[in-house]
Design a protein around this motif. Sequence first.
Motif, PDB file in Angstrom:
ATOM      1  N   GLU A  48      20.543  22.493  33.659  1.00  0.00           N
ATOM      2  CA  GLU A  48      21.831  21.844  32.982  1.00  0.00           C
ATOM      3  C   GLU A  48      21.632  20.514  33.741  1.00  0.00           C
ATOM      4  N   ASP A  49      22.310  19.908  34.780  1.00  0.00           N
ATOM      5  CA  ASP A  49      22.222  18.617  35.313  1.00  0.00           C
ATOM      6  C   ASP A  49      20.573  17.742  35.547  1.00  0.00           C
ATOM      7  N   LYS A  50      19.303  18.650  35.768  1.00  0.00           N
ATOM      8  CA  LYS A  50      17.916  17.511  35.508  1.00  0.00           C
ATOM      9  C   LYS A  50      18.305  17.669  33.983  1.00  0.00           C
ATOM     10  N   LEU A  54      17.580  13.772  31.628  1.00  0.00           N
ATOM     11  CA  LEU A  54      16.520  13.323  31.577  1.00  0.00           C
ATOM     12  C   LEU A  54      15.919  13.199  30.270  1.00  0.00           C
ATOM     13  N   PHE A  55      17.166  13.545  29.347  1.00  0.00           N
ATOM     14  CA  PHE A  55      17.014  13.668  27.361  1.00  0.00           C
ATOM     15  C   PHE A  55      18.465  12.549  27.531  1.00  0.00           C
ATOM     16  N   PRO A 470      10.804  24.940  42.285  1.00  0.00           N
ATOM     17  CA  PRO A 470      10.671  23.457  42.565  1.00  0.00           C
ATOM     18  C   PRO A 470      12.164  22.593  43.674  1.00  0.00           C
ATOM     19  N   VAL A 471      11.656  22.349  44.479  1.00  0.00           N
ATOM     20  CA  VAL A 471      12.479  22.047  45.242  1.00  0.00           C
ATOM     21  C   VAL A 471      13.736  21.575  45.132  1.00  0.00           C
ATOM     22  N   ASP A 472      13.596  21.350  43.994  1.00  0.00           N
ATOM     23  CA  ASP A 472      15.174  20.352  43.444  1.00  0.00           C
ATOM     24  C   ASP A 472      15.947  21.136  42.647  1.00  0.00           C
ATOM     25  N   LEU A 473      15.228  22.106  42.228  1.00  0.00           N
ATOM     26  CA  LEU A 473      16.252  23.851  41.783  1.00  0.00           C
ATOM     27  C   LEU A 473      16.857  24.138  42.864  1.00  0.00           C
TER      28      LEU A 473
END
Lengths: 587, 587
Positions: A48-50, A54-55, A470-473
């Motif tokens: 959700e934060d990503k 992004l959007f 993915p490492v950021d998730l």
Amino acid sequence: MEGIDKYELLSDLAKRRGFFWPSFEIYGGTSGYLDLGPLGAKLKRRIEDKWLDLFVYRHGFVAISTPVITPEKVFVASGHIEHFKDLMVTCEECKRHFKADYVITEAMPGRADIAAEAMSPAEIDSFIAENHVRCPECGGKLGKSEYFSTMFKTNIGPYSDALGYGRPEAAQGIFVDFKRVYETSREKLPLGIAQIGTVMRNEISPRQGPIRLREFTIMEIECFFDPEERKCKYLNDVKNAVLPLYLSKTREQGSADLTQVTVQEAIERGFVLTEWSAYFMALSIQFANSLGIPPEKQRFEEKLPAERSHYSSQTFDHQIWLDRWGWVEIAGHAYRTDFDLSAHMKYSGVDLTIFKPHAATVTKKTTVIVPLEPVLGPLLREKAQAVLNALLSSKPEEVKAAFQKAGYFELQGFKILPSHLRFEERSIRETGRRFLPHVVEPSYGAERIVYSALEYSYNRVKDRVVLKLPVDLAPTQMMVFPLMAKNGLAELSAEIQEFLSGQGFEVEGDEGGTIGRRYARADEVGVPLSITVDYQTKENGTVTLRDRDTWQQVRNEWKAIPGLARQFFQRKLTFLELGTPVKVAYE
Amino acid sequence: MEGIDKYELLSDLAKRRGFFWPSFEIYGGTSGYLDLGPLGAKLKRRIEDKWLDLFVYRHGFVAISTPVITPEKVFVASGHIEHFKDLMVTCEECKRHFKADYVITEAMPGRADIAAEAMSPAEIDSFIAENHVRCPECGGKLGKSEYFSTMFKTNIGPYSDALGYGRPEAAQGIFVDFKRVYETSREKLPLGIAQIGTVMRNEISPRQGPIRLREFTIMEIECFFDPEERKCKYLNDVKNAVLPLYLSKTREQGSADLTQVTVQEAIERGFVLTEWSAYFMALSIQFANSLGIPPEKQRFEEKLPAERSHYSSQTFDHQIWLDRWGWVEIAGHAYRTDFDLSAHMKYSGVDLTIFKPHAATVTKKTTVIVPLEPVLGPLLREKAQAVLNALLSSKPEEVKAAFQKAGYFELQGFKILPSHLRFEERSIRETGRRFLPHVVEPSYGAERIVYSALEYSYNRVKDRVVLKLPVDLAPTQMMVFPLMAKNGLAELSAEIQEFLSGQGFEVEGDEGGTIGRRYARADEVGVPLSITVDYQTKENGTVTLRDRDTWQQVRNEWKAIPGLARQFFQRKLTFLELGTPVKVAYE
């Protein structure tokens, strides 16, 4: 592992380690509901934060929050009461209910040419009769198809006429708030209003685990723009990105071919109707890529007119390939025009147009509606004000067309007749214009995306499962282990764990079993970095860092980890840049 | 401002600037529903994150997510179907419905001794008759009181018997998942399982704006602990914190006095039944303080037995003082014992006990239940397995007591008679013990807390409103203004804004009107730092930073802001440490 698909493998892991499982399990479960465990809930919040970054936020867009239960009048206006329903068939023997298109699709495997979703009740019934389709559960005879409203119905408060529905989309909360949010956001277009929240769809008989849920989290943006200024200012950033389009005309030819075009071409050749849609579709690919879904497993399926929601002039479903279910929608990109604002303006009687001043005043000939109040007023009684307002903001050409076609123009349940008004040609000095913005909507289902990210991260390496998220998730970013639980190593390990937590990382400890088993447990839930505390740590403050994906190891001072790891998780440093490579001792 | 309370002042600001407003406004609104605008939604997310850090993650607790719509059997088991209802009275003339205790409280202002919430239907009816209480809207005669279920009822799927309810608390989703989460969390107690999510309460006639909502976000922890190991290991950190207790015995004496005791005393003197509750109550005060609510505006009201929820053995409401409504609950601290796990075990037939090994095997005399299966089996038919399991995990002393009292023991709708089983005394070699954990629950309503934080931050300074939100909660952290929009200052300002956003800050720009007006607009929504870009910025890269609370100004290089501001927002640096003080040019 033959015959076992990724969904089964992943479901087992997900239950055991705490990503997700069916809801109400101890009561035998209720299909269409999913619980997220500790790791799943964190993964979802990261996604959700990503998405928000992004959007939403980087365009200066905003996010709001509106209720799930919504009064009936909102969905009367929006057309959901009329259109949000599925065709259902019931087995005359076992009495089970099924979604009609499901029964047909199941009975005709591999027949991509049958658009069961687009069939009318009569078409469903004759298809079932002609092809001898039977109950998929018991083989019994199927009854005639009928509509089932797929909104959850309830009552707001103790008044029996105060009907409410669980919202099937977050969009209507945004539309009814548009004017207010526009005013709080300095009255500028384009304006994106997003919402992340619970929605409900009362599916007839959901049987696809995390893919078809009766309750899920939607991530939705309504992007409002001036229909006379349709340019998207971000288009240039993505104009060469490739969109894999599965166009409706290709589908109608029974072909599975994709039309691979750049964003620029998609607009120039008229495949995608608005620049904003094309832009969001390009972002959508970036988003899915960043979740670990490869581009070749993605496509945009253009919906056929009969498959589209009632409010949409063009819809592309962003689909990805899943092991068990094939092509599955993770997002819809709909061009909703001014359908919704216009409907709410009509039903509420509140003017939802916005005003844009001209550079200079212009004089214009125009047709206006002049209601004959002495005639109309008494007919409308206490609703006079609301209906007159709605009439004044109706488009004269629409009213004329209705008169021609039906002899009257329906407004809030009243039939306005030609004798109730007159049309006047006027010369008007215009200082600006009033209009309803058009809307483009990208809409995502969060739980499907959580599932998809997990499926694509699922790997078997030698005899073990490695979740290459993915490492950021990654819900847990680091594990800290003592080499053994004695000689002060456990205490030192706890100290390092607390230090890293205090620096804002998601860190856990694990003291059970051999180092090898602990690495395996960390791999299985996708922890990118494992840190081992050993006797050297006591001597010189260095620890071993081990990479989930390559199983390589480096050594560095533990106090140096925060700065380095932050860059590693932002993908600015590779694993080998985190320290001095060392020989792998355990794996 | 005489006669206008803070709620009115704040509501106006909240609508105008985008914190909150009543839902479905264009349709005339629906009471009990609230929308959060762009600033309100951000503020709420910050409050949620703060709560997760303070209550959940730093204890190694976990958060999960379960559905809103819940099948009926869960709420049959939990007792909500039976107990979650309000007494309602209806006006015989205007036909309006009211919550019975509301009507009485309204009719008897200032009478704190009348515990209307605790009255039975008969007591309500005779109170209304004796005191000539009339309809608060039209003065009409009130009918007899009756119960109204305050859960939203709906149907899951097309089967008419598949009833579901909007959950009134997130707790039941946690209880039915307890065993699974326990297993994924290394089987250790104490275990805190938290959930932040939507809940629904079908209030009869809510009329308190953001304070009494039909739908809100709950932030709830169920903290599971071994009832034989009741120590809370964090207690020492808070043992000297003062708890302002408004005890039930004081209330019964009609007094408003608080019993101010330390956490330690509260436990020693038996005011608070468990260490975990006392610990969470101390955290609760810390939490409220950090939202800007002063300690003297807080108290813990102990609920009277008749006011307590059916599952609770002791409840303290954390109340704060609000300008319009007086003492209002922002959190409840309930000691739920093993009430819920025990109920779900009984109704589902699934063993929810956990096993804890003894240090060494012990031999024990104990009574066990031996069902007489040949007798019971045929009676129970297809439910035999579930009922037998439930019977085996029932407590022999409870079954005996039921036999004595009622002649039978009721289990899943069946009456178990003494002739269906026998009790046996056995010597059992125990390698450990099986038990149901006890539960302490702190539970918060997020929207009330958002409102309360706003009310306490609302200040009038000279002729303007300054929202002195705690700096770590501010939805917008910085504003960046160009001194004027020409000579390249606007472009430089935009560049600085983008730079700060890229560093993870919530930053906005504002180019309208004088600097003074822009400061005023920033103050009104609580932006802690305003940054002005002027001609010096072009020369030497320095900007002016201005403090919301003191209106002081300092100057520093804009590239130095991220490092400094991060510490300022964590309250590690004061404003004057952010640069060199300068004379205030505009305000």
